[in-house]
Design an enzyme around this catalytic site. Sequence first.
Site, PDB file in Angstrom:
ATOM      1  N   HIS A 230      29.170  42.567  15.347  1.00  0.00           N
ATOM      2  CA  HIS A 230      28.704  41.193  15.196  1.00  0.00           C
ATOM      3  C   HIS A 230      27.777  41.291  16.579  1.00  0.00           C
ATOM      4  O   HIS A 230      28.410  41.517  17.852  1.00  0.00           O
ATOM      5  CB  HIS A 230      29.526  40.055  15.306  1.00  0.00           C
ATOM      6  CG  HIS A 230      28.773  38.810  15.308  1.00  0.00           C
ATOM      7  ND1 HIS A 230      29.692  37.465  14.876  1.00  0.00           N
ATOM      8  CD2 HIS A 230      27.431  38.377  15.044  1.00  0.00           C
ATOM      9  CE1 HIS A 230      28.781  36.489  14.687  1.00  0.00           C
ATOM     10  NE2 HIS A 230      27.621  36.807  14.954  1.00  0.00           N
ATOM     11  N   LEU A 231      26.487  41.170  16.583  1.00  0.00           N
ATOM     12  CA  LEU A 231      25.489  41.374  17.503  1.00  0.00           C
ATOM     13  C   LEU A 231      26.016  40.515  18.917  1.00  0.00           C
ATOM     14  O   LEU A 231      26.241  39.524  19.037  1.00  0.00           O
ATOM     15  CB  LEU A 231      24.161  40.991  17.460  1.00  0.00           C
ATOM     16  CG  LEU A 231      23.077  41.197  18.631  1.00  0.00           C
ATOM     17  CD1 LEU A 231      23.355  42.824  19.065  1.00  0.00           C
ATOM     18  CD2 LEU A 231      21.720  41.082  17.972  1.00  0.00           C
ATOM     19  N   HIS A 232      26.150  41.468  19.993  1.00  0.00           N
ATOM     20  CA  HIS A 232      26.753  41.059  21.352  1.00  0.00           C
ATOM     21  C   HIS A 232      26.336  41.909  22.528  1.00  0.00           C
ATOM     22  O   HIS A 232      26.378  43.242  22.264  1.00  0.00           O
ATOM     23  CB  HIS A 232      28.246  40.697  21.295  1.00  0.00           C
ATOM     24  CG  HIS A 232      29.218  41.755  21.175  1.00  0.00           C
ATOM     25  ND1 HIS A 232      29.513  42.445  19.934  1.00  0.00           N
ATOM     26  CD2 HIS A 232      30.051  42.346  22.109  1.00  0.00           C
ATOM     27  CE1 HIS A 232      30.043  43.452  20.236  1.00  0.00           C
ATOM     28  NE2 HIS A 232      30.634  43.266  21.545  1.00  0.00           N
ATOM     29  N   PHE A 233      26.376  41.227  23.616  1.00  0.00           N
ATOM     30  CA  PHE A 233      26.142  41.710  24.944  1.00  0.00           C
ATOM     31  C   PHE A 233      27.284  41.303  25.875  1.00  0.00           C
ATOM     32  O   PHE A 233      27.877  40.683  25.459  1.00  0.00           O
ATOM     33  CB  PHE A 233      24.885  41.816  25.628  1.00  0.00           C
ATOM     34  CG  PHE A 233      23.711  42.120  24.883  1.00  0.00           C
ATOM     35  CD1 PHE A 233      22.981  43.392  25.232  1.00  0.00           C
ATOM     36  CD2 PHE A 233      23.050  41.376  24.030  1.00  0.00           C
ATOM     37  CE1 PHE A 233      21.960  43.810  24.650  1.00  0.00           C
ATOM     38  CE2 PHE A 233      21.923  41.675  23.291  1.00  0.00           C
ATOM     39  CZ  PHE A 233      21.408  43.038  23.620  1.00  0.00           C
TER      40      PHE A 233
END
Length: 426
Positions: A230-233
């Site tokens: 799940h897109l994250h930085f």
Amino acid sequence: MLLKIKRVPTVVSNYQKDETVEEGGCGRNCLSKCCIDGATLPLYTCKNLNKSIGEKSEAPVKFLESLVLGEWEDRFQRGLFRYDVTACETKVIPGKYGFIAQLNEGRHLKKRPSEFRVDKVLQPFDGNKFNFTKVGQEELLFQFEASSDDSRIQSFPCIPLEADSPSVVAINVSPIEYGHVLLIPRVLDCLPQRIDHKSLLLALQMATEAANPYFRLGYNSLGAFATINHLHFQAYYLTMQFPIEKASSLKITSTNDGVKISKLLNYPVRGLLFEGGNSIKDLSDTVSDASVCLQNNNIPFNILISDSGRQIFLLPQCYAEKQALGEICSKLLDTQVNPAVWEMSGHMVLKRKEDYEEASEEKAWRLLAEVSLSEERFKEVNTMIFEAIGLSSHEVAEEEEEEQSSMNNGFIRVHCPSVKDEEACI
């Protein structure tokens, strides 16, 4: 052949479980449809900066002190973290590079190893597995976005979460350092862990807005030790330079938009450094193009956004692939170190006391050398990248040869770190 490895997954939320989690989330105040109705969260809008990276902006003190550190400290006092990261021992390893070692035994306790597929960088989002719509709302700090124009910084105390798909900042309940947070772009869109132009620009805007060289953002692709699709930085504060930031670099070429691309020299991980550009968007777009190229060619990679957004390191890697193929020695595997973006940058998170006590520059170098692509493979990957960003491989080769010649004649052009000891830090 399907390549998988077993590793202990990092717990980033108190609602994360060993196996897949059930749908919904009623009763725990999550971000799913069952709980989000009427939920609000503070909103911080930064200036929509479309200027040169080198230009200075006013220091957004409220952002640093209130919205990140203040809110993070509030969650700490409420007992939302799995351990007290301020109690973790940290030291600088003696040697030329100054690798940083931290003993963090709490990051992997009470967790069973899980299987992770490491041969496919692009994988579809799976709502049945843990994702950030299942976190508790108490783990969220604020919404973050760039304003639609170049207006001033604004902060709003209560903005509905369900109005659009907001980009949110949340705590990492297994922190590496003080202020360790997650930036989750458009959280309700359920984007898989893959770089896109809009999301990387948001991360770069956050680094620029923070205006603190000791606040860095990092990204791990699938196959490069991201464990949540799940897109994250990630981001945190560390009041010393990373070894990768001190490494010299040799200019390879520049884009038409003024983005300088260099390769790291005398560092155990081969990688590219992107700097400059006529605007922040130019820098972001160039790195995004390069990252999308790596994704589409199934090459795992990590990104470090450094020096208040002035520098971006792009680091392709192959450690997990070699691990799955049985090519990593048992001594390295026994450390249970997963060399993701922070480790590749020189911040070694160690889980066993003996590894911490016996840490040396030689051991850190040996680990990171296994992470790096070979020289031949790195050249092949660079050729793909340069073609993707619209640069002729022939022209790039000529420029690199010219720079190499200058270096051989004693006029080496190297990246000089801009983080100074006297700069204000947290």
